[in-house]
Design a protein around this motif. Sequence first.
Motif, PDB file in Angstrom:
ATOM      1  N   SER A   1       0.820  -1.210   0.000  1.00  0.00           N
ATOM      2  CA  SER A   1       0.000   0.000   0.000  1.00  0.00           C
ATOM      3  C   SER A   1       0.853   1.258   0.000  1.00  0.00           C
ATOM      4  O   SER A   1       0.486   2.267  -0.585  1.00  0.00           O
ATOM      5  N   LEU A   2       1.982   1.194   0.686  1.00  0.00           N
ATOM      6  CA  LEU A   2       2.824   2.383   0.830  1.00  0.00           C
ATOM      7  C   LEU A   2       3.577   2.713  -0.449  1.00  0.00           C
ATOM      8  O   LEU A   2       3.798   3.886  -0.748  1.00  0.00           O
ATOM      9  N   LEU A   3       3.981   1.698  -1.202  1.00  0.00           N
ATOM     10  CA  LEU A   3       4.827   1.952  -2.363  1.00  0.00           C
ATOM     11  C   LEU A   3       4.185   2.897  -3.381  1.00  0.00           C
ATOM     12  O   LEU A   3       4.823   3.858  -3.811  1.00  0.00           O
ATOM     13  N   PRO A   4       2.917   2.673  -3.808  1.00  0.00           N
ATOM     14  CA  PRO A   4       2.339   3.625  -4.770  1.00  0.00           C
ATOM     15  C   PRO A   4       2.127   5.012  -4.180  1.00  0.00           C
ATOM     16  O   PRO A   4       2.244   6.013  -4.894  1.00  0.00           O
ATOM     17  N   LEU A   5       1.821   5.097  -2.878  1.00  0.00           N
ATOM     18  CA  LEU A   5       1.653   6.407  -2.253  1.00  0.00           C
ATOM     19  C   LEU A   5       2.973   7.167  -2.235  1.00  0.00           C
ATOM     20  O   LEU A   5       3.040   8.337  -2.634  1.00  0.00           O
ATOM     21  N   LEU A   6       4.033   6.508  -1.772  1.00  0.00           N
ATOM     22  CA  LEU A   6       5.338   7.171  -1.724  1.00  0.00           C
ATOM     23  C   LEU A   6       5.881   7.412  -3.128  1.00  0.00           C
ATOM     24  O   LEU A   6       6.605   8.381  -3.362  1.00  0.00           O
ATOM     25  N   GLY A   7       5.506   6.535  -4.070  1.00  0.00           N
ATOM     26  CA  GLY A   7       5.893   6.773  -5.460  1.00  0.00           C
ATOM     27  C   GLY A   7       5.287   8.060  -5.988  1.00  0.00           C
ATOM     28  O   GLY A   7       5.946   8.819  -6.713  1.00  0.00           O
ATOM     29  N   ASN A   8       4.040   8.337  -5.636  1.00  0.00           N
ATOM     30  CA  ASN A   8       3.418   9.588  -6.064  1.00  0.00           C
ATOM     31  C   ASN A   8       4.079  10.789  -5.408  1.00  0.00           C
ATOM     32  O   ASN A   8       4.242  11.839  -6.027  1.00  0.00           O
ATOM     33  N   VAL A   9       4.438  10.661  -4.140  1.00  0.00           N
ATOM     34  CA  VAL A   9       5.159  11.747  -3.469  1.00  0.00           C
ATOM     35  C   VAL A   9       6.459  12.042  -4.228  1.00  0.00           C
ATOM     36  O   VAL A   9       6.799  13.212  -4.488  1.00  0.00           O
ATOM     37  N   ALA A  10       7.178  10.984  -4.606  1.00  0.00           N
ATOM     38  CA  ALA A  10       8.473  11.163  -5.274  1.00  0.00           C
ATOM     39  C   ALA A  10       8.310  11.749  -6.670  1.00  0.00           C
ATOM     40  O   ALA A  10       9.006  12.707  -7.041  1.00  0.00           O
TER      41      ALA A  10
END
Length: 255
Positions: A171-180
Amino acid sequence: MPLYDPYCGPAPVPSELWTSWNLDPWLISGMLLSVAAYALAARTSSKTGPREIICFTCGWLVLAVLYVSPFCALTSALFSARVAHHVITIAIAAPLIVLGCPFLARSRRTSNGHGIVFIVQMATIWIWHAPAPYAAALGSHGVFWLMQASLLGTAILFWGTLPLRQAALPSLLPLLGNVAQMGLLGALITFAPAPLYEPHLGTTAAWHLSPLEDQQVAGLIMWIPAAIPYVLAALLIVGASLDGPSLSRRREGAA
């Protein structure tokens, strides 16, 4: 410089802003039809409760502010307002709509396609913030609505396929990917040495900004405030993943 015909109307000066409402009958009719369709669906769905109705209503009101209020006209004048418009659409309105629609919530719990959706959404964001496609959207109402529909649609898919019921890491990977990726795009816009967005070269002076200053503000919006909803969602997921095991242990102890 070519002439542009922004859907939201000509760029207003400050004294004209609060009279620059968008009363497009097609837009208003479409928004009212969406409310009617949702009300009909809510009546036939046992999974649509007060919380879902509140979330959908808030998302709908956010979109109404973006497209009907004078904020829409402001996006014709300032690229920074346009970026804020896009950020609010994909990071606030879209998740509220997903939370308000039970069938989207179900897909969020079961979908395994969040990685592909993330890539599609990232490509959509980058394409529409490139100078040429952006200028095309301000020169054609049809291209403008293609831009808006694709940004909102891919954002709804992103939030709708976010696997909140799985382990924290997927769940965290796509969220943090969008932040990046939004941070990188924001940095590129912020530190560009010259104005990149031709439609705003002659529209910012009335707002006491040069085109480059307006562009820098836009980049900062994309870089920092845009990350906040994704970081908050990530924190909620981490909190839920920590509460899950402790809740299970409490239940085992009670048994």
